[in-house]
Scaffold this active site. Structure first.
Site, short mmCIF file in Angstrom:
data_model
loop_
_atom_site.label_atom_id
_atom_site.label_comp_id
_atom_site.label_asym_id
_atom_site.label_seq_id
_atom_site.Cartn_x
_atom_site.Cartn_y
_atom_site.Cartn_z
N ASP A 147 3.85 7.80 3.99
CA ASP A 147 4.06 6.40 4.33
C ASP A 147 5.51 6.02 4.07
O ASP A 147 6.41 6.85 4.24
CB ASP A 147 3.09 5.53 3.53
CG ASP A 147 2.58 4.34 4.32
OD1 ASP A 147 3.40 3.48 4.67
OD2 ASP A 147 1.37 4.27 4.59
N HIS A 220 4.48 -1.23 2.88
CA HIS A 220 3.31 -0.61 3.50
C HIS A 220 2.79 0.57 2.68
O HIS A 220 1.59 0.71 2.44
CB HIS A 220 3.68 -0.17 4.92
CG HIS A 220 2.55 0.26 5.79
ND1 HIS A 220 2.01 1.53 5.73
CD2 HIS A 220 1.87 -0.40 6.76
CE1 HIS A 220 1.04 1.63 6.64
NE2 HIS A 220 0.93 0.48 7.27
N SER A 553 -4.22 0.93 9.30
CA SER A 553 -3.45 1.45 8.17
C SER A 553 -4.14 1.15 6.85
O SER A 553 -3.99 1.87 5.87
CB SER A 553 -2.05 0.82 8.13
OG SER A 553 -1.17 1.48 8.99
#
Length: 772
Positions: A147, A220, A553
């Site tokens: 990520d 994220h 996600s």
């Protein structure tokens, strides 16, 4: 004659410019090599790879070291063998003809697919029957998260009470800007970064603006890592919303962060290097919340890398994508990857729109800021669009489209689409608007996604949005006010499949049903970076410890974390056994006991939307039976996909796999889902598929089959009962479909094996191709 030197100088300049131009047209290619084909004259593989590259490089003498070595940015040696190198298109074409070269993949740019979930999933530790109460969280399972990196100071990565890092772990804590060895601990056992492909594609990034280290600037990666295995953190919330204890799915698992995504995107050469390194480091699970479209199995570098990881016993979970509700919108569809769609939970964040005509409309919002709208005061409402069903730039509130003379002091209605939802609010604010009503369009239906807006804003569904727009366009003086009601629990119905969640069918192979399952992916609370505001806008100066995000996600790490739990309890289980446990125990009814719904409309969802169903962690720990698939079985599946020998060789890195033609039909892969595809020939009226189950429950157990009735086909299971006498015993059955009347659309149902305790369910899809 006196002008001749000048002429030659000009020619030399032109020649150098042409050379420079050709260099500028170079791009990154991932080159897969046949490791076993290295000639005896070479002492190591990297030396051979460099020599092969040099043989196709134009003017290698100008580059030093023969040229080839200078072009290499990565070498791969675990799940994949070869290099990533900078080449021109002509060089890449010539390289493809060289001996030992199996495949060449052009660099692909991937995109990110962007608590109450443990309680909703039945994982609350206060429950004596929960997964966490079974003393399995201490097993040393490591989850690799590919990520944007990690924010190590978050309390979600506190290692208090954790045992020392397992001896088998070979990973490292790489250092860089604002990231030291001390940022790793017993929770974050590894942190690496991969940026050579990114830099090759975009140029060197500004280290003052972006961390050249595993530190997460985006947020994220921190969010997904905490969702997988975050430590329990009391008092977690986003500006007062979703207050409670945040914890990951597997709070006892370790996290290894592999930073592959940067401000300019995520590049396949970096991703492949991270997978290669992660497997060598010793991860048990890989969580990959990103995607880059769909290409043939042998042309998809992530698919090839995931195949290598699976061969080495690593479970790979990937997000399905956020391109729903359009059909055939999935990414990451290979059968050895667990493909995860998104669904809602039983929690939302209600907000209201009170119209001047007395009507109250319910929506959602996470707004909490300095600007307030008194609920007892009505403000003018304006909609810059028309009665047309098609939004225009003004109705979408795109940058520069709102005239302050028309919107100042008003609540502005903005259609969803094109630009980020929170960005629309900034456009309204900059034009002098006091608030925003964000209206869904047909693409989003009734799905409501809450956002941490910078201006008072309420998101509403398509139907209510249309009604508000009609009111604003037809009333002489339309007015409204907005209200924010906090957090609501016990929402019914839930779960519901998210409208944005990418859908099947899997157009590469209809016989492999995708997605595999769905998990919570809407309004998920988890840890956040300290560098970026909760809206992710550069203008957002707010800083929070937790954020609420939506996307596949977010659903992917839920599944990765539960896979880690299963691996903790069953350390000897293969990736396919874990996947089978997740799929066959998934449920297909919501908390009102009705079939799962699709939030893009009012109709029930289908296996093309939710796969096997919604993840059920507690039952997945004890599935009763599993469908095992060995690496050779996956290779046999590839043998049914009309691939050439050289294309198949991409998946047999050591040249030790060959087609034994054991699968007469791709649908005969021992997959937990069953997809029967009748060919266009109407003369074919019967189709038989085969499956084998392994008993992982009580040694002595008897199961009987229950099959959904279908309109278009009669279904027969033989034998109708399976009687096991020992643990890990394997028994086979066949399922025959006999066409009664070909249907114009696929039919959906299920097969359940029941023993009184376990219900082992496989979704069934029957398709008649002549009508596709």
């Amino acid at each position: 004659m006196g002008h001749t030197p000048l002429k030659w100088l000009c020619l030399l300049l032109v020649f150098d410019c042409l050379l420079l131009s050709s260099a500028q047209f170079m791009k990154t290619y991932v080159v897969q090599m046949d490791r076993s084909a290295m000639p005896d004259s070479f002492s190591d593989h990297l030396q051979w790879y460099s020599t092969v590259l040099t043989s196709v490089v134009v003017n290698p003498e100008r580059e030093g070291n023969g040229g080839g070595e200078q072009r290499i940015i990565y070498s791969y040696q675990n799940v994949f063998h070869g290099v990533a190198a900078r080449l021109s298109e002509d060089e890449a074409e010539r390289l493809e003809e060289e001996d030992g070269v199996l495949a060449i993949f052009p660099e692909t740019k991937y995109e990110l697919h962007t608590t109450r979930s443990p309680r909703f999933l039945g994982l609350e530790p206060a429950d004596s029957n929960s997964a966490w109460s079974q003393q399995i969280a201490d097993h040393d399972v490591v989850v690799g998260v590919l990520d944007t990196g990690i924010w190590p100071e978050s309390e979600s990565f506190n290692d208090a009470g954790m045992s020392p890092v397992p001896a088998h772990w070979k990973g490292e804590c790489e250092t860089g800007r604002d990231f030291t060895k001390q940022n790793c601990n017993r929770k974050i056992v590894g942190a690496r970064m991969f940026y050579h492909g990114y830099e090759a594609a975009t140029g060197k990034f500004n280290e003052k603006l972006e961390y050249k280290s595993p530190r997460d600037q985006d947020g994220h990666g921190t969010h997904t890592a905490a969702t997988v295995a975050g430590s329990p953190t009391a008092g977690a919330n986003l500006l007062g919303y979703a207050y409670g204890t945040a914890r990951g799915m597997a709070p006892g698992a370790r996290i290894a962060a592999y930073k592959v995504c940067w401000a300019g995107g995520c590049f396949s050469s970096d991703i492949l290097s991270a997978v290669d390194r992660a497997v060598a480091d010793g991860v048990n699970v890989l969580s990959i919340s990103l995607g880059g479209g769909v290409s043939s199995y042998y042309r998809d570098s992530l698919s090839v890398a995931a195949f290598g990881a699976m061969e080495m016993g690593v479970f790979v979970s990937c997000s399905a994508g956020n391109a729903g509700p359009d059909p055939v919108s999935l990414t990451n569809v290979s059968p050895w990857i667990t493909t995860v769609g998104a669904s809602t939970m039983d929690r939302d964040f209600p907000a209201i729109v009170k119209l001047g005509n007395g009507r109250t409309v319910t929506g959602v919002s996470l707004y909490k800021g300095r600007i307030t709208i008194p609920e007892n005061k009505q403000f003018p409402v304006v909609y810059m669009g028309s009665n047309s069903s098609n939004p225009d730039p003004s109705s979408l509130c795109l940058e520069g489209t709102l005239d302050p003379h028309f919107v100042a002091g008003k609540i502005v209605i903005c259609d969803r689409g094109i630009s980020p939802r929170v960005q629309k609010g900034v456009v309204v604010k900059n034009a002098g608007g006091v608030g925003m009503i964000l209206a869904n369009t047909a693409a989003n239906g009734e799905e409501l996604v809450a956002d941490c807006h910078l201006v008072p804003a309420v998101a509403v569904g398509e139907r209510e949005g249309k009604a508000i727009k009609v009111y604003a366009l037809t009333n002489r003086k339309p007015t409204a006010t907005l209200g924010f009601l906090g957090t609501r629990l016990g929402v019914r119905p839930s779960p519901v499949v998210a409208a944005f969640s990418s859908r099947g069918p899997n157009f590469l192979t209809l016989e492999i049903l995708k997605p595999d399952l769905v998990a919570p992916g809407v309004n998920i609370l988890a840890a956040w970076t300290g560098k970026t505001g909760p809206s992710s806008l550069t203008t957002d100066t707010r800083r929070v410890k937790f954020n609420i995000l939506s996307g596949t996600s977010m659903s992917c790490p839920h599944v990765s974390g539960v896979a880690a739990l299963i691996k903790s309890k069953h350390p000897d289980w293969s990736p396919s056994a874990i996947k089978s446990a997740l799929m066959t125990t998934a449920y297909v009814h919501d908390n009102t006991y009705k079939p799962l719904k699709d939030s893009s409309g009012a109709s029930p969802s289908s296996p093309y939307d939710h796969g096997a169903g919604h993840i059920n962690p507690r039952k997945a720990l004890d599935p009763g039976l599993v469908y095992e698939i060995q690496p050779q079985d996956y290779f046999e599946f590839l043998c049914t996909q009309d691939l050439t020998p050289s294309q198949l060789k991409v998946f047999s890195k050591y040249s030790n796999r060959s087609c034994h033609h054991l699968l007469p039909n791709p649908g005969d892969l021992n997959y937990p889902a069953i997809s029967a595809v009748f060919p266009e020939k109407t003369s074919v009226t019967s189709l038989t598929l085969h499956r084998t189950v392994t008993n992982v429950g009580p040694a002595t157990s008897s199961y009987h089959a229950v099959v959904t009735p279908f309109n278009g086909a009669a279904v027969k299971v033989e034998p109708e009962s399976l009687n096991f006498t020992r643990r890990y015993q394997k028994l086979s059955y066949k399922i025959t479909f006999l066409t009664k009347k070909r249907q114009s659309m696929p039919e959906f149902g299920g097969l359940i094996w029941k023993d009184g305790t376990h219900s082992v369910r496989s979704p069934i899809v029957i398709t008649w191709l002549s009508f596709v």
